[in-house]
Design a protein around this motif. Structure first.
Motif, short mmCIF file in Angstrom:
data_model
loop_
_atom_site.label_atom_id
_atom_site.label_comp_id
_atom_site.label_asym_id
_atom_site.label_seq_id
_atom_site.Cartn_x
_atom_site.Cartn_y
_atom_site.Cartn_z
N ALA A 112 38.86 40.82 39.32
CA ALA A 112 37.64 41.64 39.19
C ALA A 112 36.73 41.45 40.40
CB ALA A 112 36.90 41.28 37.91
N TYR A 113 36.54 40.22 40.82
CA TYR A 113 35.68 39.94 41.98
C TYR A 113 36.26 40.56 43.26
CZ TYR A 113 32.23 36.75 39.97
OH TYR A 113 31.19 36.21 39.26
N ALA A 114 37.55 40.32 43.50
CA ALA A 114 38.17 40.80 44.73
C ALA A 114 38.20 42.32 44.79
CB ALA A 114 39.58 40.23 44.85
N ALA A 115 38.61 42.96 43.69
CA ALA A 115 38.69 44.42 43.68
C ALA A 115 37.31 45.05 43.81
CB ALA A 115 39.37 44.89 42.39
N HIS A 116 36.30 44.44 43.20
CA HIS A 116 34.93 44.94 43.29
C HIS A 116 34.45 44.92 44.74
CE1 HIS A 116 30.74 45.66 42.47
NE2 HIS A 116 30.39 44.46 42.86
N SER A 117 34.77 43.87 45.47
CA SER A 117 34.34 43.77 46.86
C SER A 117 35.02 44.82 47.73
CB SER A 117 34.64 42.37 47.41
OG SER A 117 33.87 41.40 46.72
N LEU A 118 36.31 45.05 47.50
CA LEU A 118 37.01 46.11 48.23
C LEU A 118 36.38 47.46 47.94
CD1 LEU A 118 40.74 45.04 47.66
CD2 LEU A 118 39.43 44.83 49.77
N ASN A 119 36.06 47.69 46.67
CA ASN A 119 35.50 48.97 46.25
C ASN A 119 34.14 49.23 46.89
OD1 ASN A 119 35.61 51.26 44.03
ND2 ASN A 119 33.55 50.40 43.95
N GLU A 120 33.33 48.17 47.01
CA GLU A 120 31.95 48.34 47.42
C GLU A 120 31.73 48.37 48.93
OE1 GLU A 120 28.93 48.63 45.13
OE2 GLU A 120 30.81 49.49 44.45
N THR A 121 32.59 47.71 49.69
CA THR A 121 32.27 47.53 51.11
C THR A 121 33.16 48.31 52.06
OG1 THR A 121 33.62 45.51 51.07
CG2 THR A 121 31.25 45.25 50.82
N LEU A 122 34.32 48.77 51.63
CA LEU A 122 35.21 49.51 52.52
C LEU A 122 35.02 51.01 52.37
CD1 LEU A 122 38.56 47.53 52.13
CD2 LEU A 122 36.82 47.28 53.90
N PRO A 123 35.08 51.76 53.47
CA PRO A 123 35.10 53.23 53.35
C PRO A 123 36.34 53.64 52.55
CG PRO A 123 34.68 52.55 55.62
CD PRO A 123 35.08 51.30 54.88
N GLY A 124 36.16 54.52 51.58
CA GLY A 124 37.27 54.85 50.70
C GLY A 124 37.63 53.68 49.81
N GLY A 125 36.62 52.88 49.48
CA GLY A 125 36.82 51.66 48.71
C GLY A 125 37.58 51.82 47.41
N PRO A 126 37.28 52.86 46.59
CA PRO A 126 38.00 53.00 45.32
C PRO A 126 39.51 53.08 45.48
CG PRO A 126 36.05 54.38 45.30
CD PRO A 126 36.15 53.80 46.68
N ALA A 127 39.99 53.71 46.57
CA ALA A 127 41.43 53.80 46.78
C ALA A 127 42.01 52.42 47.09
CB ALA A 127 41.73 54.77 47.92
N PHE A 128 41.35 51.65 47.97
CA PHE A 128 41.81 50.30 48.29
C PHE A 128 41.76 49.42 47.04
CE2 PHE A 128 40.53 51.72 52.54
CZ PHE A 128 41.63 51.33 53.28
N SER A 129 40.68 49.56 46.27
CA SER A 129 40.52 48.75 45.07
C SER A 129 41.61 49.06 44.05
CB SER A 129 39.13 49.00 44.46
OG SER A 129 38.98 48.29 43.26
N ALA A 130 41.90 50.36 43.87
CA ALA A 130 42.93 50.75 42.90
C ALA A 130 44.29 50.22 43.31
CB ALA A 130 42.96 52.27 42.76
#
Length: 358
Positions: A112-130
């Protein structure tokens, strides 16, 4: 927490190419080339530097409004945000349990922590997080179908939970909640669960519609009409292990609501930390929901500037002074964005290192 703002958007469902694989990847792990790994790290550092430079004037202006907060309320706000992250991890754990996967809560929490950080800080974060979520769920032992199902349902549950929290705020303030939207979201969840149950009990019902779609796609690609149908059948067969009972479904829903509710409580406690004036919980809840809604339509990482302004305007509209609202929102974002994101990136790095060493 969250694959929606902050980090909880409904993530993209990823279906693995090799659908005949019923377990985690068994192939030897691919070694990332050193130059590629260094390039990725450099790119992330440059991205953070650019975001810091662009947001520095606003950050300095906001920090000037922040005075020494009350230590007790500050600790309580931090605790609320940590428990909120734990609630999201528990929600995902409940969904995995419905598929027969017993994953320790600390592994769900790290994800949860790692995916949340990817989602919030990277452009297109939701795709990286998913994608990251999917890869980790496969490592947990989930089949491609179960991993995709878990990601999709957790996103829908989180979206519905925010709608429920918003409705609660509207009712408390004698407003008119969007009951039709909430009913629609609940109906979507019910239809998904019922649909999966029907498909797993009678997998043959997907043959006709899937065959028709594949025939058209394959015609455009110049391939045999039935190519890929076996993969679809295998994917559907994997869903048979996902049996979301009413009890586990209700538990997951409660954790989803707690995730948002505790996040709102963090903002309320931040207000108490910077002022001795009475604070209306209802007005804070409405401001919080407005800020989260504003964050869903921004492409800026973490909703920087968008969520903050919406929160401040919402608090001021509820009777909070501008200086107090700015100080409270700055403190809230330091906790919910700065601290949680920092912890998430550290977790991501640890997870990546362990995977390379395994």
């Amino acid at each position: 927490m969250r694959d929606f703002v902050p980090g909880r958007a409904v993530p993209t469902v990823i279906i693995e190419r090799n659908l005949d694989d019923d377990g985690p990847d068994t192939a030897a792990p691919r070694r990332t080339r050193p130059w590629l790994r260094h390039t990725m790290v450099t790119a992330i550092v440059v991205l953070f530097a650019v975001e810091l430079v662009l947001g520095w004037p606003s950050l300095v202006s906001a920090m000037s409004q922040l005075r020494a907060p009350h230590a007790g309320w500050l600790a309580a706000a931090l605790a609320a945000e940590l428990i909120a992250m734990g609630a999201y991890a528990r929600m995902q754990q409940s969904l995995l349990l419905s598929a027969g996967l017993r994953v320790p809560v600390h592994r769900n929490l790290a994800l949860a922590y790692a995916a949340h950080s990817l989602n919030e800080t990277l452009p297109g974060g939701p795709a990286f997080s998913a994608k990251f979520n999917y890869q980790q769920l496969r490592r947990f032992g989930a089949t491609p179908a179960v991993a995709s199902w878990c990601i999709a349902l957790s996103g829908i549950l989180s979206t519905t939970a925010l709608a429920v929290v918003t409705a609660a705020g509207a009712v408390a303030s004698d407003g008119d909640p969007q009951w039709f939207s909430i009913a629609g979201l609940v109906a979507v969840i019910a239809l998904i669960v019922i649909g999966i149950r029907q498909v797993t009990r009678r997998p043959e019902i997907v043959d006709a519609p899937a065959g028709a779609v594949l025939a058209r796609v394959n015609r455009l690609r110049g391939r045999p009409a039935g190519q890929g149908l076996d993969h679809v059948r295998a994917f559907v067969g994997q869903l048979g292990s996902a049996r979301l009972t009413a009890g586990r479904g209700a538990m997951a829903a409660v954790f989803a609501v707690l995730n948002w509710g505790l996040d709102a409580a963090c903002l309320w406690m931040c207000l108490h930390a910077v002022t001795d004036q009475p604070v209306s919980a209802t007005q804070v809840l409405l401001a919080f929901c407005a800020g989260m809604a504003a964050g869903t339509v921004t492409l800026v990482p973490g909703g920087l500037g968008i969520i903050d302004n919406a929160l401040i305007l919402g608090l001021v509209a509820g009777g909070t002074s501008m200086a107090t609202a700015i100080a409270a929102v700055v403190l809230y974002r330091i906790i919910s964005f700065g601290f949680i994101i920092g912890a998430g990136w550290i977790t991501w790095l640890v997870m990546r290192r362990r995977q390379r060493d395994s």
